[in-house]
Design a protein around this motif. Structure first.
Motif, short mmCIF file in Angstrom:
data_model
loop_
_atom_site.label_atom_id
_atom_site.label_comp_id
_atom_site.label_asym_id
_atom_site.label_seq_id
_atom_site.Cartn_x
_atom_site.Cartn_y
_atom_site.Cartn_z
N ILE A 97 13.58 10.58 37.17
CA ILE A 97 13.87 9.40 36.75
C ILE A 97 15.09 9.04 37.68
O ILE A 97 15.59 9.06 36.62
CB ILE A 97 12.81 8.57 36.20
CG1 ILE A 97 11.13 9.40 36.40
CG2 ILE A 97 12.53 6.85 36.38
CD1 ILE A 97 10.95 8.74 35.10
N ASP A 98 14.87 8.25 39.07
CA ASP A 98 16.59 7.86 39.19
C ASP A 98 16.39 6.39 38.32
O ASP A 98 15.44 5.47 38.69
CB ASP A 98 17.40 7.60 40.39
CG ASP A 98 17.32 8.56 40.40
OD1 ASP A 98 18.45 9.28 40.63
OD2 ASP A 98 16.96 9.16 41.81
N ILE A 99 17.35 5.89 36.81
CA ILE A 99 16.93 4.59 36.45
C ILE A 99 18.78 4.92 36.18
O ILE A 99 19.19 5.56 35.13
CB ILE A 99 16.55 4.72 35.35
CG1 ILE A 99 14.69 4.88 35.41
CG2 ILE A 99 16.43 3.46 34.14
CD1 ILE A 99 14.27 5.50 33.81
N ASP A 100 19.39 3.06 36.64
CA ASP A 100 20.36 2.99 36.22
C ASP A 100 20.69 3.45 34.61
O ASP A 100 19.46 2.68 34.15
CB ASP A 100 21.51 1.68 36.75
CG ASP A 100 21.47 2.30 38.20
OD1 ASP A 100 21.26 3.58 38.62
OD2 ASP A 100 21.60 1.33 39.16
N SER A 101 22.30 3.79 33.96
CA SER A 101 22.17 3.63 32.94
C SER A 101 23.86 3.03 32.56
O SER A 101 24.49 3.31 33.76
CB SER A 101 21.68 4.45 31.82
OG SER A 101 22.43 5.18 32.04
N GLU A 102 23.78 1.74 31.56
CA GLU A 102 24.66 1.99 31.13
C GLU A 102 25.03 2.39 29.92
O GLU A 102 24.72 1.98 28.94
CB GLU A 102 25.44 0.50 30.90
CG GLU A 102 27.07 0.02 31.19
CD GLU A 102 26.22 -1.56 30.97
OE1 GLU A 102 26.89 -2.72 29.71
OE2 GLU A 102 25.48 -2.26 31.59
N VAL A 103 26.42 3.55 29.37
CA VAL A 103 26.65 3.69 28.73
C VAL A 103 28.10 3.10 27.98
O VAL A 103 29.39 3.46 28.61
CB VAL A 103 27.58 5.26 29.15
CG1 VAL A 103 27.68 5.59 27.25
CG2 VAL A 103 26.26 5.80 29.46
N SER A 104 27.88 2.42 26.31
CA SER A 104 29.15 1.88 25.85
C SER A 104 28.88 3.34 24.72
O SER A 104 28.12 3.54 24.22
CB SER A 104 28.76 0.23 26.02
OG SER A 104 27.25 0.50 24.41
N THR A 105 30.56 2.89 24.21
CA THR A 105 31.07 4.12 22.62
C THR A 105 31.74 2.78 21.69
O THR A 105 32.31 1.68 22.19
CB THR A 105 31.11 4.63 22.95
OG1 THR A 105 32.77 4.44 23.23
CG2 THR A 105 31.23 6.10 24.51
N ASP A 106 31.17 3.28 20.78
CA ASP A 106 32.36 2.75 19.88
C ASP A 106 32.63 3.53 18.55
O ASP A 106 31.61 3.91 17.73
CB ASP A 106 31.41 1.36 19.05
CG ASP A 106 32.27 0.27 18.03
OD1 ASP A 106 33.35 0.75 18.13
OD2 ASP A 106 31.40 0.01 17.48
N GLY A 107 33.55 4.32 17.95
CA GLY A 107 33.65 5.53 17.53
C GLY A 107 32.29 6.47 16.96
O GLY A 107 32.30 7.30 18.48
N ASN A 108 31.55 6.08 16.22
CA ASN A 108 31.19 7.42 15.95
C ASN A 108 29.13 7.17 16.86
O ASN A 108 27.99 7.53 16.63
CB ASN A 108 30.27 7.65 14.76
CG ASN A 108 30.49 6.44 13.78
OD1 ASN A 108 30.21 5.24 14.17
ND2 ASN A 108 29.75 6.90 12.66
#
Lengths: 465, 289
Positions: A97-108
């Motif tokens: 399934i093509d779903i756009d996703s947004e990834v954010s990181t914050d340390g662990n």
């Protein structure tokens, strides 16, 4: 190779995991964690090291009654997602399934926010490239939370534990090298990267170390026996009894006339066949000792024969027996003369322990061979060379120094007492002054004792000073 | 031809046993009475007897031909002769460093020839030897050189041996060099240590094999002084092979002139030097001077 296997195993595991997921549709009513794996990042090994970038693959299955709008993965303190790149795959059944996703990181923490909620029962796989586990190592569990489309927030089940290795200074150094642009440039050169890859030099220095210790252990354990055996056979070869002499000559010639490699094969393959089972290391020591003893016997024989006849005569003239003469007069002088040659032979023996790798003794060459086949790089062999040279180069230097010292003292130019230094009589002064001249006479062969004052004693010189 | 005849000769001599002690002593007394300035009595026996000594090298080079010589206790015998005359070989035969091809060597009427190696090494301690090339043990200090025979052969304690070594080194004027290694000593000093090493064994007789030939002229005197002291003050029996004519004339009781492996002439130093009876002796002495 091992890494390839490991990757293959991971892939298999993934497939198996998926299979399980599909074969038995869970009745879960929440996003459940299937599996978390990490890619090995140990140079020349298959461990996962904390503190060094690796790849985390996390898989979960969405519950049957909910849609998930975001997932947050959490590592123990010290883990780090910053700077990683994340690939998110969502499978519904067998379709992607093509779903756009947004990834954010914050340390662990790593949060994946989907543009549209992913459907129930779908399989979610998150692959995070370039993340790090805590440097302390240990069992690592991926936890976290997720939000449903309804806005509820739930905790994620803890994943299976991932075994990680603590990050040693060595591994940190390797990681630093990995990231260093100069090292990258160095390694991009075909030859430098193949023969002198800095990371591999570092890691193989540590991984080859036990082999080096064994090499040294074998030769150091073998050598005292070799010296005793060699001395015995040299004396036998100088014996007046024909049979004793013949035994020594046969022993020496057989061992010197055949390759060590052959002797190793005969000992390691022959002895077990007649029911004699000796541990590899011990047998290695025996073979090295016996082989060296033949060479040492010849060295000692030559050394003993280089002692001038006058020494025997002087000893006989004060009533010393043959044994006393040999052990009090001849051998002490021989020892000094043969030190350079014996040291050279020691160097040879030390290098020749490498042949034992052919019969499975876990010495330096064996470790180097293994490290090379794991890494596909020749550098571990170069590291092995470094290990050999650590011992041989200083010894070669020592041989040179001793040889020069002997040569100097044989020329009779050793330090002499200052004339009349301590209450010397007039005659003494005169004699000391004339000493060099007397020496010259002897050198030209006018004196019968040409060889006899050869050994200026360093110990004695120290006394003078 | 000649060589074969000589060796046939040798075999014949080898069969002959050594003379009985009394007979030998009487004969030697009669023979030597006027040839030496040393005083000895009729009831004394020679300390060293050389009877019909023959030595052949490699089966054909005959170096000594039927040499006979008796040396009396306390006598100083100087052996002169040109190079190759066999004088060194004769000396080396006395303590059997060379094995005689035929003949007898007796020390205090005890036969040395034909002894086993272990019996021989026991008797050798009674015969001191000083070599042309010193032959000090280079790995030992001067003191240790003098000590080793005493500790290993005489089985003296280390303390006793050390005291003796210091005494002997003092006698040769080298007490201050006791802890020096041979390579740190001049040739003359080395030779004096070698003399001390031999004397420390308190031998019955001392053999000197050209002790000053390897030395610079200015170093010779010190060694000769030690030898003279040994002869005059210690009453040591000495057999000296040398080219030092002055020493021979001053110190010797008897001078033996050898050439071609035979004793050509012997006598008191003044007789031999001033009125050589044999023309070869005269020629040799004439050449030297």
């Amino acid at each position: 190779m091992a890494r390839l296997l490991a990757a293959f195993a991971v892939a298999l595991a993934c497939v198996a995991g998926m299979g399980v997921a599909f074969a038995a549709p869970t009745e879960a009513f929440a996003l459940s964690t299937n599996k978390a794996t990490a890619r090995p990042n140990e140079d020349g090994g298959d461990g996962v090291i904390g503190g060094i970038e690796t790849r985390l693959t996390w898989e979960g299955t969405v519950g049957g009654d909910e849609e998930v709008s975001s997932v947050t993965l959490e590592l123990a303190d010290g883990g780090n997602f910053d700077g990683s790149t994340t690939r998110v795959t969502v499978l519904d059944g067998l379709t992607r399934i093509d779903i756009d996703s947004e990834v954010s990181t914050d340390g662990n923490l790593l949060k994946v926010k989907f543009a549209d909620p992913i459907p129930a029962n779908s399989l979610l796989r998150i692959v995070v490239e370039g993340m790090t586990f805590p440097a302390a190592g240990g069992e690592q569990v991926v936890s976290g939370s997720y939000e449903t489309s309804g806005g509820e927030s739930h905790a994620l089940d803890d994943s299976n534990a991932i075994d990680t290795i603590s990050n040693t200074p060595l591994q940190q150094a390797v990681a630093w090298l990995d990231a260093n642009p100069a090292v990258q440039a160095w390694n991009s050169n075909r030859f430098l990267g193949m023969f002198l890859k800095p990371q591999l030099i570092l890691t193989s220095l540590s991984s080859l170390f036990p082999g080096w210790v064994l090499c040294l252990g074998i030769v150091c354990a073998a050598y005292p026996f070799a010296i005793l055996l060699g001395l015995a056979f040299s004396l036998m070869k100088l014996s007046r009894h024909k049979i004793v002499r013949a035994i020594a000559i046969t022993y020496i010639n057989l061992l010197r006339g055949t390759p060590l490699f052959l002797q190793i094969y005969i000992a390691f393959f022959g002895l077990p066949m007649v029911g004699i089972n000796i541990s590899n290391n011990l047998l290695g020591i025996c073979v090295m000792a016996i082989n060296s003893s033949a060479y040492l016997a010849e060295i000692f024989r030559a050394g003993i024969q280089s002692i001038p006849q006058g020494q025997y005569e002087a000893a006989a003239s004060i009533g010393m027996s043959r044994m006393q003469t040999m052990f009090s007069i001849i051998l002490p002088q021989t020892v000094r003369r043969v030190i350079p040659t014996v040291t050279s032979d020691f160097i040879t023996s030390y290098k020749d322990t490498s042949l034992l790798s052919s019969v499975g003794v876990m010495e330096l060459m064996m470790f180097a061979k293994n490290a090379t086949s794991v890494s596909g790089n020749i550098t571990p062999y170069v590291t092995a060379a470094i290990f050999y040279l650590i011992i041989t180069l200083p010894l070669i230097k020592v041989v040179g120094i001793i040889e020069r010292r002997i040569e100097r003292s044989e020329r009779g130019a050793g330090p002499r007492p200052v004339a009349g230094q301590d209450a010397g009589s007039a005659t003494d002064e005169l004699e000391a002054a004339g000493a060099s001249h007397a020496e010259a006479i002897e050198r030209t062969g006018l004196g019968a004792g040409t060889l006899e004052p050869a050994f200026a004693e360093e110990g004695g010189v120290a006394d003078v000073r | 031809m000649c060589a074969r005849k000589a060796s046939a000769n040798v075999v014949a001599k080898a069969v002959e046993p050594a003379l009985p002690a009394e007979e030998a002593a009487a004969r030697a007394y009669a023979h030597d009475r006027d040839l030496t300035s040393h005083h000895f009595s009729l009831d004394e026996h020679p300390i060293v007897r050389i009877e019909h000594l023959n030595k052949t090298f490699d089966g054909h080079t005959q170096v000594l031909r039927d040499v006979n010589l008796d040396v009396w206790p306390g006598e100083v015998v100087v052996v002169l002769g040109p190079s190759g005359s066999g004088k060194s070989t004769m000396l080396r035969c006395i303590n059997l460093l060379e094995t005689p091809t035929a003949g007898h060597i007796l020390l205090k009427d005890k036969e040395l020839t034909g002894l086993s190696a272990s019996e021989l090494s026991k008797l050798r301690q009674d015969i001191g030897m000083v070599f042309q090339g010193f032959n000090l043990f280079p790995h030992l200090t001067a003191k240790e050189n003098v000590m080793i025979g005493q500790t290993k052969v005489l089985k003296k304690s280390k303390e006793e041996a050390e005291a003796e070594a210091i005494k002997q080194l003092t006698d040769v004027g080298l007490a201050d060099r006791a802890d020096f290694k041979p390579a740190q000593l001049s040739g003359g000093q080395q030779q004096r240590v070698a003399i001390a090493r031999a004397v420390a064994m308190h031998p019955d007789v001392m053999l000197f094999d050209e002790p000053t030939s390897a030395l610079d002229p200015e170093l010779v005197r010190g060694v000769l002084d030690v030898m003279r002291d040994l002869a005059e003050n210690s009453g040591m029996t000495m057999i000296v092979v040398t080219h030092e004519m002055g020493f021979a004339r001053e110190v010797a009781d008897r001078v033996v002139f050898m050439e071609g492996g035979v004793v050509v002439e012997q006598g008191k130093p003044d007789d031999v030097f001033d009125h050589p009876q044999n023309e070869r002796t005269a020629a040799f002495l004439g050449n030297i001077e």
